[in-house]
Write an enzyme that holds these catalytic residues in place. Sequence first.
Site, PDB file in Angstrom:
ATOM      1  N   CYS A 109      47.598  19.717   7.700  1.00 62.59           N
ATOM      2  CA  CYS A 109      46.244  19.166   7.700  1.00 62.59           C
ATOM      3  C   CYS A 109      46.300  17.820   8.417  1.00 62.59           C
ATOM      4  O   CYS A 109      46.965  16.893   7.971  1.00 62.59           O
ATOM      5  CB  CYS A 109      45.789  19.016   6.252  1.00 62.59           C
ATOM      6  SG  CYS A 109      44.144  18.353   6.094  1.00 62.59           S
TER       7      CYS A 109
ATOM      8  N   CYS B  89      30.242  10.945   3.157  1.00 59.81           N
ATOM      9  CA  CYS B  89      29.902  12.054   2.262  1.00 59.81           C
ATOM     10  C   CYS B  89      30.217  11.588   0.840  1.00 59.81           C
ATOM     11  O   CYS B  89      31.278  11.013   0.582  1.00 59.81           O
ATOM     12  CB  CYS B  89      30.705  13.302   2.616  1.00 59.81           C
ATOM     13  SG  CYS B  89      30.347  13.877   4.289  1.00 59.81           S
TER      14      CYS B  89
ATOM     15  N   GLY C  15      38.599  11.708   8.632  1.00 57.48           N
ATOM     16  CA  GLY C  15      37.790  11.516   9.834  1.00 57.48           C
ATOM     17  C   GLY C  15      36.984  12.737  10.241  1.00 57.48           C
ATOM     18  O   GLY C  15      37.165  13.829   9.706  1.00 57.48           O
ATOM     19  N   GLU C  16      36.101  12.525  11.190  1.00 62.16           N
ATOM     20  CA  GLU C  16      35.271  13.610  11.716  1.00 62.16           C
ATOM     21  C   GLU C  16      35.771  13.932  13.131  1.00 62.16           C
ATOM     22  O   GLU C  16      35.562  13.141  14.060  1.00 62.16           O
ATOM     23  CB  GLU C  16      33.798  13.162  11.729  1.00 62.16           C
ATOM     24  CG  GLU C  16      32.845  14.071  12.480  1.00 62.16           C
ATOM     25  CD  GLU C  16      32.959  15.555  12.114  1.00 62.16           C
ATOM     26  OE1 GLU C  16      32.920  15.896  10.923  1.00 62.16           O
ATOM     27  OE2 GLU C  16      33.115  16.377  13.042  1.00 62.16           O
TER      28      GLU C  16
ATOM     29  N   ASN D 198      37.707  17.990  -5.938  1.00 69.82           N
ATOM     30  CA  ASN D 198      38.913  17.236  -6.305  1.00 69.82           C
ATOM     31  C   ASN D 198      38.514  15.813  -6.658  1.00 69.82           C
ATOM     32  O   ASN D 198      37.950  15.104  -5.831  1.00 69.82           O
ATOM     33  CB  ASN D 198      39.909  17.216  -5.144  1.00 69.82           C
ATOM     34  CG  ASN D 198      40.502  18.586  -4.896  1.00 69.82           C
ATOM     35  OD1 ASN D 198      41.037  19.221  -5.799  1.00 69.82           O
ATOM     36  ND2 ASN D 198      40.382  19.078  -3.665  1.00 69.82           N
TER      37      ASN D 198
ATOM     38  N   CYS E 183      42.005  18.157  -0.763  1.00 64.83           N
ATOM     39  CA  CYS E 183      40.813  17.927   0.057  1.00 64.83           C
ATOM     40  C   CYS E 183      40.007  16.773  -0.478  1.00 64.83           C
ATOM     41  O   CYS E 183      39.671  16.728  -1.656  1.00 64.83           O
ATOM     42  CB  CYS E 183      39.867  19.119   0.021  1.00 64.83           C
ATOM     43  SG  CYS E 183      40.591  20.644   0.514  1.00 64.83           S
TER      44      CYS E 183
ATOM     45  N   GLU F 150      46.722   9.583   6.931  1.00 65.44           N
ATOM     46  CA  GLU F 150      47.566  10.535   6.223  1.00 65.44           C
ATOM     47  C   GLU F 150      47.526  11.920   6.858  1.00 65.44           C
ATOM     48  O   GLU F 150      46.521  12.325   7.429  1.00 65.44           O
ATOM     49  CB  GLU F 150      47.111  10.631   4.752  1.00 65.44           C
ATOM     50  CG  GLU F 150      47.412   9.350   3.994  1.00 65.44           C
ATOM     51  CD  GLU F 150      46.790   9.315   2.611  1.00 65.44           C
ATOM     52  OE1 GLU F 150      47.504   8.954   1.659  1.00 65.44           O
ATOM     53  OE2 GLU F 150      45.608   9.638   2.467  1.00 65.44           O
TER      54      GLU F 150
ATOM     55  N   SER G  48      31.500  22.150   7.015  1.00 61.17           N
ATOM     56  CA  SER G  48      31.385  21.614   5.652  1.00 61.17           C
ATOM     57  C   SER G  48      29.912  21.660   5.258  1.00 61.17           C
ATOM     58  O   SER G  48      29.173  20.714   5.475  1.00 61.17           O
ATOM     59  CB  SER G  48      31.903  20.171   5.616  1.00 61.17           C
ATOM     60  OG  SER G  48      33.292  20.158   5.858  1.00 61.17           O
ATOM     61  N   LEU G  49      29.498  22.750   4.660  1.00 60.50           N
ATOM     62  CA  LEU G  49      28.076  22.950   4.369  1.00 60.50           C
ATOM     63  C   LEU G  49      27.681  22.264   3.052  1.00 60.50           C
ATOM     64  O   LEU G  49      26.839  21.376   3.031  1.00 60.50           O
ATOM     65  CB  LEU G  49      27.765  24.454   4.336  1.00 60.50           C
ATOM     66  CG  LEU G  49      26.281  24.810   4.274  1.00 60.50           C
ATOM     67  CD1 LEU G  49      25.534  24.318   5.494  1.00 60.50           C
ATOM     68  CD2 LEU G  49      26.102  26.316   4.094  1.00 60.50           C
ATOM     69  N   HIS G  50      28.257  22.721   1.963  1.00 62.38           N
ATOM     70  CA  HIS G  50      28.172  22.062   0.648  1.00 62.38           C
ATOM     71  C   HIS G  50      26.805  22.052  -0.049  1.00 62.38           C
ATOM     72  O   HIS G  50      26.722  21.677  -1.214  1.00 62.38           O
ATOM     73  CB  HIS G  50      28.672  20.613   0.703  1.00 62.38           C
ATOM     74  CG  HIS G  50      30.051  20.470   1.271  1.00 62.38           C
ATOM     75  ND1 HIS G  50      31.084  21.323   0.960  1.00 62.38           N
ATOM     76  CD2 HIS G  50      30.580  19.555   2.132  1.00 62.38           C
ATOM     77  CE1 HIS G  50      32.174  20.939   1.601  1.00 62.38           C
ATOM     78  NE2 HIS G  50      31.899  19.886   2.323  1.00 62.38           N
TER      79      HIS G  50
ATOM     80  N   CYS H 241      36.454   6.940   8.142  1.00 64.28           N
ATOM     81  CA  CYS H 241      35.427   7.898   8.553  1.00 64.28           C
ATOM     82  C   CYS H 241      34.078   7.199   8.526  1.00 64.28           C
ATOM     83  O   CYS H 241      33.868   6.268   7.750  1.00 64.28           O
ATOM     84  CB  CYS H 241      35.419   9.082   7.583  1.00 64.28           C
ATOM     85  SG  CYS H 241      34.461  10.506   8.145  1.00 64.28           S
TER      86      CYS H 241
ATOM     87  N   CYS I  11      33.493  12.521  -1.139  1.00 68.63           N
ATOM     88  CA  CYS I  11      34.765  12.426  -0.396  1.00 68.63           C
ATOM     89  C   CYS I  11      35.333  11.017  -0.488  1.00 68.63           C
ATOM     90  O   CYS I  11      34.648  10.039  -0.187  1.00 68.63           O
ATOM     91  CB  CYS I  11      34.527  12.802   1.064  1.00 68.63           C
ATOM     92  SG  CYS I  11      36.007  12.690   2.077  1.00 68.63           S
TER      93      CYS I  11
HETATM   94  N1  SAH Z   1      34.874  15.499   8.622  1.00 70.01           N
HETATM   95  C1  SAH Z   1      35.299  16.877   8.702  1.00 70.01           C
HETATM   96  C2  SAH Z   1      36.776  17.012   8.448  1.00 70.01           C
HETATM   97  C3  SAH Z   1      37.203  16.739   7.012  1.00 70.01           C
HETATM   98  S1  SAH Z   1      37.630  18.250   6.294  1.00 70.01           S
HETATM   99  C4  SAH Z   1      34.465  17.711   7.760  1.00 70.01           C
HETATM  100  O1  SAH Z   1      33.695  17.141   6.994  1.00 70.01           O
HETATM  101  O2  SAH Z   1      34.530  18.937   7.810  1.00 70.01           O
HETATM  102  C5  SAH Z   1      37.803  17.886   4.630  1.00 70.01           C
HETATM  103  C6  SAH Z   1      37.105  18.925   3.781  1.00 70.01           C
HETATM  104  O3  SAH Z   1      37.275  18.595   2.388  1.00 70.01           O
HETATM  105  C7  SAH Z   1      35.616  18.954   4.037  1.00 70.01           C
HETATM  106  O4  SAH Z   1      35.102  20.237   3.884  1.00 70.01           O
HETATM  107  C8  SAH Z   1      35.143  18.051   2.938  1.00 70.01           C
HETATM  108  O5  SAH Z   1      33.767  18.200   2.715  1.00 70.01           O
HETATM  109  C9  SAH Z   1      36.002  18.486   1.782  1.00 70.01           C
HETATM  110  N2  SAH Z   1      36.048  17.500   0.713  1.00 70.01           N
HETATM  111  C10 SAH Z   1      35.845  16.180   0.815  1.00 70.01           C
HETATM  112  N3  SAH Z   1      35.974  15.579  -0.376  1.00 70.01           N
HETATM  113  C11 SAH Z   1      36.290  16.528  -1.257  1.00 70.01           C
HETATM  114  C12 SAH Z   1      36.609  16.534  -2.651  1.00 70.01           C
HETATM  115  N4  SAH Z   1      36.603  15.399  -3.352  1.00 70.01           N
HETATM  116  N5  SAH Z   1      36.908  17.706  -3.229  1.00 70.01           N
HETATM  117  C13 SAH Z   1      36.936  18.845  -2.505  1.00 70.01           C
HETATM  118  N6  SAH Z   1      36.684  18.907  -1.197  1.00 70.01           N
HETATM  119  C14 SAH Z   1      36.344  17.760  -0.575  1.00 70.01           C
END
Ligand code: SAH
Length: 368
Positions: free
Chosen positions: A118, A129, A180-181, A311, A354, A105, A234-236, A125, A132
């Site tokens: 995007c 995570c 994907g990464e 999300n 996202c 997508e 993507s720290l989180h 992937c 995700c």
């Molecule tokens: N693999 C790369 C590229 C994906 S970017 C990465 O991890 O950065 C997609 C972004 O959306 C990342 O920051 C991811 O952590 C975030 N994301 C994934 N699932 C999400 C969700 N359910 N709600 C909000 N953000 C999310």
Amino acid sequence: MSIIAEPAIQTPDTGKIDLVGMSRAEMAAEFDRLGLPAFRVKQVWHWIYHHGVRDFTEMTTIAKGMQQELAGIFDISRPGISTEQTSTDGTRKWLMSFADGKMAEAVHIPEFDRGAVCVSSQVGCTLNCRFCHTGTQLMVRNLTAAEIVGQFMLARDSYGEWPSSKEPRQLTNIVMMGMGEPLYNYDNVVKALRIVMDEEGINVSRRRITLSTAGVVPMIPQIGADLGVQLAISLHAVNDDLRDEIVPINKKYPIADLLDACRAYPEARNSRRITFEYVMLKGMNDTPADARELVRLISGIPAKINLIPFNPWPGAPYECSTDEDIEAFAEIVNRAGYSSPVRKPRGRDIFAACGQLKTESLRERKSA
Ligand code: SAH
């Protein structure tokens, strides 16, 4: 709303050589092999990437005979579009189907006078995570350079934004934040982004391109050297225990190593900031103490913090933090001198926000 659809238009596998996705040097070598003069490369490149033509007969600076000759050998591909959906907030999502039936997508997020596409780098992937949706889908394959650059080209087709010089435009930015990464498909991503940045073609500047990674630490220095695009991380989480759990690649490349790579990122010194993405998960990572720890961790890095309200997706094991908790978190980060915008969820109704992207390829679905 979920998407289950048979591909309406599928990229045909014609057996011809695809010009899209070739570097300029590769195109030159192809033309040279066929005895075509070098200036044709510049012309054809311009037609494909500046004008966006998909048919050799539209290349009016090239004689009919030569057009036919080229058309007999080469393709100018686009990903096939299986479905195109537009959200009530204007966000548009394409479910693409590629020549082998695999799907991914791409999403366009419009703002008032600009917008970001995007782009996905893989079908599925490998990272898993936990918050995700894409992470629950098995990794199928890397996308090719043609399939990556093709996502931006199909968005331009969809918005009628050719030629590249057309202003004003809706598609101004590119974020490698789809499925994907990107750093696990490094060569194809670099090749595609170099095509996208080429000034005689699509011509999106590196300042308008953001590459997001979950933290493939050894590849980070190379992005600076090869592309110089904006970096997002993507720290989180602010401690390894939690990050090991929600972003499992952390077990391999823990927070301290990741932040060292950020400190060394060449562009970070260059007045440009690294974006840290931080998904707000209720009761997991969203306390004032977490916010203060975040500020402490990134000290010395020119940075901006992008807070992403979680999300939801069907069966997700988390909830989004409350608005109050997100605000309090943002306030602490902000007072420490960092810009901390809260990312507005876009396209949730069409599962385009996202972390909501998930597709199964047609073939997988049929065999299941
Ligand atoms: N693999 C790369 C590229 C994906 S970017 C990465 O991890 O950065 C997609 C972004 O959306 C990342 O920051 C991811 O952590 C975030 N994301 C994934 N699932 C999400 C969700 N359910 N709600 C909000 N953000 C999310």
